[in-house]
Write an enzyme that holds these catalytic residues in place. Structure first.
Site, short mmCIF file in Angstrom:
data_model
loop_
_atom_site.label_atom_id
_atom_site.label_comp_id
_atom_site.label_asym_id
_atom_site.label_seq_id
_atom_site.Cartn_x
_atom_site.Cartn_y
_atom_site.Cartn_z
N ASP A 78 25.63 34.60 -1.87
CA ASP A 78 25.92 34.16 -0.51
C ASP A 78 24.61 34.06 0.28
O ASP A 78 23.65 34.76 -0.03
CB ASP A 78 26.85 35.20 0.13
N ASP A 94 27.52 29.09 1.52
CA ASP A 94 26.83 28.85 2.79
C ASP A 94 25.31 28.75 2.66
O ASP A 94 24.62 28.58 3.65
CB ASP A 94 27.21 29.93 3.81
N HIS A 118 24.05 35.11 3.12
CA HIS A 118 23.87 36.36 3.86
C HIS A 118 23.72 37.54 2.91
O HIS A 118 24.36 37.58 1.85
CB HIS A 118 25.06 36.61 4.80
N HIS A 167 30.62 41.93 3.66
CA HIS A 167 29.97 42.63 4.78
C HIS A 167 30.76 43.85 5.25
O HIS A 167 30.23 44.67 5.99
CB HIS A 167 29.79 41.71 5.99
#
Ligand SMILES: [Zn+2]
Length: 596
Positions: A163, A252, A165, A128
């Site tokens: 991931d 995750d 995200h 990120h």
């Protein structure tokens, strides 16, 4: 070559510590590295801080100065994405974050030197981080920096982000580079941080189509998630033809993760890692850097997810049971943090799929297919859907094995080589078998795969016209039976196709080898294809979007679009904007059968 992926871990790995209450905890390295050792991995590269020059390759100098400032004075006014909340300041923040970047950079260097085939950096994957801002627990973007290192070595890079995200930082930092294909499969930004990565986000300029986002609904099951990965990663990789693969394996997406809402299992994650490994071997000479990422159930999920990534890269079978000794060592700590009991196997049984799982599976698959339609050449989609060719499994490895894969992009034979070409019309299977297809005439990038697809197409009623010089096929136009789908599309073209007596062919590929471009060969090929269609009383149509591009030297999307419009209008097609396409710049050209 070692006995498995180079494992990147060392004393500095646990320095990246955002505080005792923070979900991204270095506690994960305890059970995680312990289980990696138990399955046979040994740390072989200890991360040391990347230099300022290395970080400045993608990060802003003022941001580096700010991170250093926070490292020394924790109480500074929040800014640059650092402060109370997701990414708090901590003592030694700069050195710890620089060491994560250093781990991924040194691992990439080892791959580029050929010291190792695969590397795995479980502490990496801070995807990120932006050029001038920390975000979502990430300070410096180690996967983006590793990608840049490979680019600086002249290699084209596939980045796969698994991931939960959206891999927004890596995507943003390489958005303008058509030599980097980023694929992110994640929970939709409608329900999860960072709120980006939607289906329509496919890149910009010349790099349009080199960014793929597959946003999945909250509640998406393991099978649906894996189906989406399988539907997009191998085929997009084949079209692009990477020289090296970088992947992010955040754990995750798991059903038990406390921060997100997908229902993935560790076995699905392991299967996805094996898919990435297969892509690396088929297209990239095996060069593969895997990183960790998110993952906040640090006893039940993260260690097994890491072990499965490493085992995928070691090409070893997955043991049935997790080691009893390992479980015993971490049992108390798991209880203390409310993440017990530690599973006894490397698979998760989440129960029989319910109605919601079935619905999520079809939604996820539809989403992946929409992404595929927007960025993958039509010929490859047809080849896969018609069963002519598989982008997964063993392949020729022809392009990856040749030293040419390392050559800097651009250049090519001198114009003097542009000898006269002959148009072969019709072009049949027997003729194909006597010739060899030049690279970059049709998809995919590997000419051996491309020739195999062309052979299957000609065996199955495709119509082809070829430009040939010597024993080389340097241009090709290819059509096959097929009507446009979608009522809006049919309406917009006034029902031309359904009214045509001889049926319809879809033009699935028009291409010319680089050195022969700009000489009018494509127009000549289309004109001859039109003649062949007219003789059969057939309509012709084509849909041209961002997927139709040269993967090595793509033109800006607007130039590609204008060229396609001019090509089809020049051949008497009616050209309209596609009403059905994900990307608004997709055009549809239609031509009714002419007089015979
Ligand atoms: Zn491998």
């Amino acid at each position: 070559m070692t006995d498995g992926p180079l494992l990147v871990f060392g004393p500095r790995s646990i320095d990246y510590d955002l505080g005792p209450m923070h979900p991204l905890t270095p506690r994960r390295f305890g059970p995680g590295i312990d289980l990696l050792r138990a399955v046979g991995a040994r740390p072989g590269l200890a991360p040391e801080p990347a230099s300022d020059a290395e970080l400045l390759r993608l990060h802003d100098p003022r941001y580096l100065a700010a991170v250093r400032g926070f490292s020394a004075h924790l109480g500074r006014e929040p800014g640059w994405g650092i402060g109370p909340g997701d990414t708090p300041a901590f003592a030694g923040m700069h050195a710890a974050a620089a060491a994560v970047a250093g781990g991924s950079l040194r691992a990439m260097d080892a791959l580029l030197r050929g010291d190792v085939e695969h590397a795995f950096h479980p502490g990496g994957g801070l995807h990120h981080a932006m050029r001038d801002r920390a975000s979502g627990f990430c300070v410096y973007d180690d996967p983006a920096l590793a990608v840049a290192r490979a680019r600086d070595a002249g290699l084209r890079v596939l980045y796969v982000d698994l991931d939960v995200h959206h891999g927004d930082g890596v995507e943003a930092m390489h958005a303008d580079d058509p030599g980097v294909l980023t694929i992110s499969i994640h929970e939709s930004g409608r329900t999860l941080f960072p709120g980006t990565g939607f289906l329509r986000d496919i890149g910009r300029g010349a790099a349009t189509g080199t960014c793929v986002n597959v946003p999945l609904d909250a509640g998406t099951s393991a099978g649906a998630w894996l189906g989406a990965v399988a539907a997009i990663v191998p085929i997009a990789a084949a079209a692009f033809g990477p020289d090296v693969v970088v992947s992010q394996h955040g754990a995750d997406s798991h059903a038990w993760d406390p921060l997100a809402h997908l229902r993935v299992t560790v076995d699905a994650m392991g299967a996805a890692a094996r898919m990435v490994d297969a892509v690396a071997h088929r297209h990239a000479g095996g060069r593969w850097l895997a990183t960790g990422g998110g993952g906040y159930d640090v006893y039940r999920v993260v260690p097994r997810a890491w072990a499965l990534v490493w085992l995928a890269g070691a090409h070893r079978d997955v043991p049935d049971a997790t080691p009893a000794e390992w479980r015993r060592r971490w049992a108390d700590e798991a209880v203390r943090y409310g993440q017990a009991p530690i599973p006894t196997t490397f698979a998760d049984d989440l129960g029989e799929p319910g109605a919601r799982d079935v619905a999520s599976a079809s939604a996820a698959y539809r989403t992946a297919l929409r992404a595929r339609a927007a960025v993958v050449p039509a010929l490859l989609t047809e080849a896969v859907d018609r069963g002519w060719w598989s982008p997964s499994g063993a392949g020729s490895g022809g392009a990856a094995a040749s030293p040419g894969a390392f050559a800097p992009t651009g250049g090519g034979p001198a114009p003097a080589e542009r000898t006269a070409v002959e148009i072969l019309d019709p072009f049949d299977r027997a003729t194909l078998d006597r010739l060899r297809l030049d690279p970059r005439v049709i998809a995919p990038l590997d000419p051996v795969d491309a020739q195999a697809i062309l052979a299957a197409a000609l065996d199955a009623e495709a119509l082809a016209v070829a430009a040939v010089t010597g024993d080389r096929i340097v241009g090709l136009a290819l059509s096959m039976p097929g009507r446009p789908s979608g009522s809006a599309l049919l309406e917009s073209i006034d029902g031309i196709v359904p009214r045509t007596a001889g049926g319809a062919h879809r033009i699935v590929s028009i291409g010319v080898a680089p050195v022969f471009r700009g000489a009018g060969i494509a127009s000549l090929l289309v004109a001859r294809l039109v003649g062949a269609a007219d003789a059969r009383r057939m309509a012709l149509w084509a849909a041209v979007g961002p997927g139709e591009r040269d993967p090595i030297e793509p033109l800006p999307i607007d130039v590609r679009r204008s060229a396609a419009v001019a090509l089809f209008e020049g051949a008497g097609f009616r050209v309209v904007a596609s009403p059905d396409a994900l990307d608004a710049r997709t055009i549809v050209g239609v031509r009714p059968a002419g007089p015979s």
